[in-house]
Design an enzyme around this catalytic site. Sequence first.
Site, short mmCIF file in Angstrom:
data_model
loop_
_atom_site.label_atom_id
_atom_site.label_comp_id
_atom_site.label_asym_id
_atom_site.label_seq_id
_atom_site.Cartn_x
_atom_site.Cartn_y
_atom_site.Cartn_z
N LYS A 79 1.00 -1.13 0.14
CA LYS A 79 0.00 0.02 -0.21
C LYS A 79 0.98 1.32 0.01
O LYS A 79 1.51 1.74 0.95
CB LYS A 79 -0.92 -0.15 0.99
CG LYS A 79 -2.30 0.77 1.04
CD LYS A 79 -2.18 1.99 0.74
CE LYS A 79 -2.06 3.09 2.04
NZ LYS A 79 -1.79 4.45 1.59
N GLY B 217 6.94 5.43 8.29
CA GLY B 217 5.85 6.30 8.30
C GLY B 217 6.05 7.29 9.60
O GLY B 217 6.88 6.99 10.35
N SER B 218 5.07 7.95 9.84
CA SER B 218 5.00 8.95 11.06
C SER B 218 4.69 8.01 12.30
O SER B 218 4.23 6.73 12.29
CB SER B 218 3.84 9.82 10.89
OG SER B 218 2.65 9.02 10.91
N THR B 219 5.17 8.31 13.40
CA THR B 219 5.04 7.63 14.59
C THR B 219 3.66 7.53 15.20
O THR B 219 3.18 6.26 15.55
CB THR B 219 5.76 8.27 15.71
OG1 THR B 219 7.34 8.31 15.46
CG2 THR B 219 5.64 8.00 17.27
N GLY C 217 2.23 4.85 13.16
CA GLY C 217 2.62 3.47 13.68
C GLY C 217 1.98 2.97 14.70
O GLY C 217 1.63 1.69 14.98
N GLU D 130 9.24 1.44 11.22
CA GLU D 130 10.34 2.42 11.04
C GLU D 130 9.70 3.91 11.03
O GLU D 130 9.10 4.31 9.91
CB GLU D 130 11.03 2.09 9.72
CG GLU D 130 12.65 2.83 9.78
CD GLU D 130 12.38 4.29 9.30
OE1 GLU D 130 12.33 5.00 9.79
OE2 GLU D 130 12.64 4.37 7.79
N CYS E 219 13.41 10.63 7.19
CA CYS E 219 13.30 10.47 8.60
C CYS E 219 14.48 10.62 9.41
O CYS E 219 14.38 10.79 10.50
CB CYS E 219 12.95 9.02 8.67
SG CYS E 219 13.86 7.63 7.79
N GLU F 194 9.28 16.40 14.94
CA GLU F 194 9.81 15.98 13.49
C GLU F 194 9.07 16.92 12.46
O GLU F 194 8.00 17.01 12.51
CB GLU F 194 9.59 14.62 13.10
CG GLU F 194 10.02 14.12 11.99
CD GLU F 194 9.83 12.71 11.30
OE1 GLU F 194 8.96 12.38 11.41
OE2 GLU F 194 10.81 12.21 10.99
P1 ADP Z 1 2.13 11.24 6.73
O1 ADP Z 1 1.36 11.81 7.84
O2 ADP Z 1 3.47 11.82 6.88
O3 ADP Z 1 1.56 11.17 5.59
P2 ADP Z 1 1.85 8.61 7.36
O4 ADP Z 1 2.62 7.89 8.43
O5 ADP Z 1 0.39 8.77 7.93
O6 ADP Z 1 2.66 9.85 7.11
O7 ADP Z 1 1.90 7.84 6.12
C1 ADP Z 1 2.65 6.88 5.88
C2 ADP Z 1 1.97 5.75 4.99
O8 ADP Z 1 0.94 5.07 6.06
C3 ADP Z 1 0.93 6.11 3.95
O9 ADP Z 1 1.14 4.84 2.86
C4 ADP Z 1 -0.43 6.20 4.63
O10 ADP Z 1 -1.60 5.97 3.44
C5 ADP Z 1 -0.53 4.86 5.70
N1 ADP Z 1 -1.37 5.16 6.74
C6 ADP Z 1 -1.85 6.34 7.10
N2 ADP Z 1 -2.73 6.24 8.32
C7 ADP Z 1 -2.95 4.92 8.36
C8 ADP Z 1 -3.72 3.87 9.24
N3 ADP Z 1 -4.41 4.50 10.14
N4 ADP Z 1 -3.57 2.72 8.92
C9 ADP Z 1 -2.74 2.20 8.20
N5 ADP Z 1 -1.95 2.78 7.11
C10 ADP Z 1 -2.01 4.38 7.29
#
Ligand code: ADP
Length: 499
Positions: A191, A244-246, A249, A267, A301, A398
Site C-alpha cells: 500500500k 511512516g509517522s510515529t 505506527g 520504522e 526520517c 519532527e
Molecule cells: P504522513 O502523515 O506524513 O502522511 P503517514 O505515516 O500517515 O505519514 O503515512 C505513511 C503511510 O501510512 C501511507 O501509506 C499512509 O497511507 C499510511 N497510513 C496512514 N494512516 C494509516 C492508518 N490508520 N492505517 C494504516 N496505514 C495508514
Amino acid sequence: AALNNGDSASVNKLPSVKFTKLFINGEFQDSVSGKTFESIDPRTGDVIARISEGDKEDVDIAVRAARYAFDFGPWPRMSGADRGKILMKWAELIDEHAEELATLDAIDAGKLYHICKNLEVPAAANTLRYYAGAADKVHGEVLKMSRQFHAYTLLEPVGVVGHITPWNFPNTMFYIKVAPSLAAGCTMVVKPAEQTPLSALYNAHLAKLAGIPDGVVNVVTGFGPTAGAALSSHMDVDKVSFTGSTQTGREIMQAAAKSNLKQVSLELGGKSPLIIFDDADIDKAVELALIGILYNKGEVCVASSRVFVQEGIYDEFEKKLVEKAKAWVVGDPFDPKVQQGPQVDKEQFEKILSYIEHGKREGATLLTGGKTVGNKGYFIEPTIFSDIKEDMLIAQDEIFGPVMALKKFKTIDEAIKSANNTKYGLAAGIVTKNLDTANTLSRSIRAGTVWINCYLAFGDDVPFGGYKMSGFGKDHGLEALHKYLQVKSVVTPLYNSPW
Ligand code: ADP
C-alpha cells in the site's frame, strides 16, 4: 534562494502515466467502487493522473490473491536460487527503466530527477541484487539437544506481508520492503502512500515482466485510514512492515493487536542530532550539516534537524553555514542545477510553514530562510534557526522539511545530554578527529545508526532502524531478511528411545 525555472527540456512537461490501476493477481484493475483519487504535481499543484482508490474490499481481494499464492503457489516452494534468478532479472529491468522511474518520483514527490536516476534508482536495483544473492543462503541450525533427541530449525517465510510505505522515497522504499520479503519466500500486498502512488504501480509492471508469479506482489493504491487500515487489521495478513509517522505506527500496532496479533515492524520518525566538535574540518562539517537537513528537501526520517556545534568553532561555522544555505538552489527538480525541489504536497508545505512561524514566536533566531519560493507549487527556502531552547517545538517535533535547529555547546557531556533529549532515536552524526570522542559518543547516543564523519551513508548490508519512539525491526541487511522469516524447531529421537 531564488526559484530557478531551469532550462532543461523536460521542465514542466508531464510524461504520460501508463499505470494508474490496482495491481492484483498479476492484472491491473479498477477498484471495486470504481473511485479514483488525484495524484498531484507538487511543482505546480496540477493533477498528474487519476489513480484507482482501493478500499477494504480491494484489500480483501488482494490479500486473498497473496494468501492463495503463499498457500498453493510456486513462490514459497521454489529454491532460493530460483527466486534469486527472478530477482536478478527484475534488478536489470529497474536499470533499463531508470529514466521512467526517476521521472515518476520527480513529478509525484518533487524529488530531484538526476539524483533519482543516477543514485536512488540504481541503488534500488542493487537492493534487489543483494537479497537475490541471499535467497539461497537461508538455513537453520542442527542442535544437539540431549542424548536421546536432536533437533533442527527450519527458517520459513512468515507468510502474507502487508507493506505500508511513505511518500518521501517512493521507489526506494518499495524495494527496501519488497526485496527481502520476496527473497524469504513471502507473498505481499503493498500500500504505497496516497501522495506518491506512481512508481509502485510501475514497479508492479516490472515485477510481471521479471516473471514474479501472479498473486505474489500486489499493489493496492488508496488512503491510509481506509486501504492502509484494512491491511493492518486484516485477519489473513501475517505481518505488517511499516515506514511512516510515529502516530500512524501507533495506530497500525493497535490494529495488529486488535485483529490477529500479526507481527509488526515500524520504522518511524526522527529528530536526529548532528554533533560537531571544535577539532572538525569546518567546511566539511558545514557540507554534512546542509546535506543532512536539505537532502530530499528535509523529507527524510534521519534528517539532521538538530545541529549542535562546540563553542570554539561555533561563530565561524554559523557564518559559513548561512552563506551556503543562502546560495542553495531551490526550483524545478528536473533542472540539474537545482539542489532542492518542492515539498511533497500542500499539507506538508503548510505544516512546515506553521512550524517556522512557531519557531519565530517561540523566540528562536531566524538566521536565514523561512519563506516560500515562487508563486506556485510547494517550494520553501532552506531555513536555519539558532538560539534554540531544547523544549521548543522546533527542537522536539519532527518537521520533515528544510528546517534546521542550531545550538552551541561546551562539553562532551552536554552534547550527549542534548543529543538524547528527544523521544526519537533513529540516527545521529558526530564530526570530530578525536577517536576517544567518537567512541564515547557512538556508545552514549541512543539511536539505531551513528554516522562518524559522514551522514546519510546507507548500505544494503547495514541494518537500519530505530531506538525509542523511532520504532523497531530493521530494514536493510540480513536482519531485514530474517524479519520476514520465522523459526520452526523440529525434534526427533536419535535412537531407540523410550519415546
Ligand atoms: P504522513 O502523515 O506524513 O502522511 P503517514 O505515516 O500517515 O505519514 O503515512 C505513511 C503511510 O501510512 C501511507 O501509506 C499512509 O497511507 C499510511 N497510513 C496512514 N494512516 C494509516 C492508518 N490508520 N492505517 C494504516 N496505514 C495508514
